[in-house]
Design an enzyme around this catalytic site. Sequence first.
Site, PDB file in Angstrom:
ATOM      1  CG  ASN A  51      -1.752   1.502   1.327  1.00  0.00           C
ATOM      2  OD1 ASN A  51      -1.883   1.993   0.557  1.00  0.00           O
ATOM      3  ND2 ASN A  51      -2.269   1.452   2.496  1.00  0.00           N
ATOM      4  CD1 TRP A  52       3.461   1.017  -2.833  1.00  0.00           C
ATOM      5  CD2 TRP A  52       3.589   2.199  -4.728  1.00  0.00           C
ATOM      6  NE1 TRP A  52       4.422   0.178  -3.549  1.00  0.00           N
ATOM      7  CE2 TRP A  52       4.299   0.950  -4.899  1.00  0.00           C
ATOM      8  CE3 TRP A  52       3.537   2.750  -6.029  1.00  0.00           C
ATOM      9  CZ2 TRP A  52       5.013   0.562  -5.990  1.00  0.00           C
ATOM     10  CZ3 TRP A  52       3.845   2.374  -6.938  1.00  0.00           C
ATOM     11  CH2 TRP A  52       4.896   1.196  -7.171  1.00  0.00           C
ATOM     12  CE  LYS A  53       0.333   3.475   4.638  1.00  0.00           C
ATOM     13  NZ  LYS A  53       0.155   3.267   6.044  1.00  0.00           N
ATOM     14  CG  HIS A  56      -5.926   1.684   5.269  1.00  0.00           C
ATOM     15  ND1 HIS A  56      -5.346   2.796   6.140  1.00  0.00           N
ATOM     16  CD2 HIS A  56      -4.820   0.744   4.899  1.00  0.00           C
ATOM     17  CE1 HIS A  56      -4.117   2.025   6.470  1.00  0.00           C
ATOM     18  NE2 HIS A  56      -3.855   1.180   5.555  1.00  0.00           N
ATOM     19  CD  GLU A 115      -2.961   5.199   6.929  1.00  0.00           C
ATOM     20  OE1 GLU A 115      -2.966   5.354   5.800  1.00  0.00           O
ATOM     21  OE2 GLU A 115      -2.034   4.617   7.423  1.00  0.00           O
ATOM     22  CD  GLU A 161      -3.752  -2.727   7.380  1.00  0.00           C
ATOM     23  OE1 GLU A 161      -2.722  -3.111   6.819  1.00  0.00           O
ATOM     24  OE2 GLU A 161      -4.231  -1.791   7.166  1.00  0.00           O
ATOM     25  N   GLY A 209       2.201   1.792  10.777  1.00  0.00           N
ATOM     26  CA  GLY A 209       2.909   2.950  10.593  1.00  0.00           C
ATOM     27  C   GLY A 209       3.844   3.318  11.811  1.00  0.00           C
ATOM     28  CB  SER A 241       4.731  -2.246  11.900  1.00  0.00           C
ATOM     29  OG  SER A 241       4.477  -1.050  12.084  1.00  0.00           O
ATOM     30  N   GLY A 282       2.616  -1.423   4.122  1.00  0.00           N
ATOM     31  CA  GLY A 282       2.608   0.020   3.941  1.00  0.00           C
ATOM     32  C   GLY A 282       4.088   0.496   3.955  1.00  0.00           C
ATOM     33  N   GLY A 283       4.655   1.097   4.821  1.00  0.00           N
ATOM     34  CA  GLY A 283       6.109   1.776   4.894  1.00  0.00           C
ATOM     35  C   GLY A 283       7.170   0.682   3.871  1.00  0.00           C
TER      36      GLY A 283
END
Length: 263
Positions: free
Chosen positions: A13-15, A98, A100, A170, A176, A216, A237-238
Site C-alpha cells: 500500500n503505497w498510500k 483502511h 486511515e 490491521e 506505521g 509494520s 505500508g512503509g
Amino acid sequence: MSSPLRKPFIAGNWKMHLTLAESLALAKEVAAGCAEGGPDVALCVPFTAVAAVAEALKGRPILVGGQDLHWEPQGAFTGEVAGRQLADAGCRVAIIGHSERRRCFGETDETVNKKIKAALGADLIPIVCVGETLDEREQQKTYRVLETQIRGAFMNFAPDELARVIIAYEPVWAIGTGKTAAPAQAQDAHTFIRKYVARSLQEKLAAGMRILYGGSVKADNVDALMAEPDLDGALVGGESLKAANFLRIIRFKAAAPGIGQAR
Ligand code: PEP
C-alpha cells in the site's frame, strides 16, 4: 500459512507517496525481482499512477490495486473514483475501509459494505481492512470491534458473493508505528475472524478466505508472522516503498516445506 485452499497474498500500500516517475521505477524494480510461482502480489498505488503502472506491469505476475473507490459506478461525486474507472485503468484489486480512511475521512461499516458491492460489481478483488485501536484492545474490546466491522462490511451478502473477498486484519496501533502484533496475537485475531465468518456466513467461505495481517510488517518479522496457520499474507505500508525490503517480504520463508513457497 497452513491451508492449501489459500494462496498467500502480499499487497503493498503505497498510500499518498511517490510521483509518477518514482512509481514506475519502484514497480519495475519489484517486477524484476518477482518470480512466477510465488505468492499473489499486488501493488496498491496512488490513483495518478494506476494506468501507467498497470501498463508497465502487463504480463508480469503482479496485480495493480487502488487504495479506495466510491460505491457508485458514476455521478456527481467530485474528487471520487469509481470501481469501473479503476478497472478500466488496469486495477484488479481495491483496498476498502483502511483505518486511515475510517479515521481521517469518515469511512463507516456502512460505506465499506457499499464499496465491497461496488468493487465486486467492477470485477475487483476487495481487500477489506478491519482492526482495533490501542484503546479498544486495552479495554478488551478487540473481538467486539472485529465482529462489528465484519458484520457491517458483509451485511446482506450471500456467502457465494464473497468468495473473492480478502480481509486484512490491521490493528490500528501497529500501522506505521513500528509496533507489530506478536505472531500469536495476530494468529488469535485471525482465528477469531475466520470463526466469525464461519459462524455468521459459511464454513466453506471461511476456510477459503484469505486473511492478511497488516501493521509494520518488515523483512525481519514476516517469517514469524507467516508461520502462523491463519495468516495468509500481508498488507504492507512503509516497507512496500523499498523494493529490496518488499521483495524479501514476498519471499517470506514458509513454516513447512510444501506450504506457501518452495525455496
Ligand atoms: C498499511 O498501510 O496498511 C500498513 C500496514 O502500514 P505499515 O506497514 O507502514 O504499518
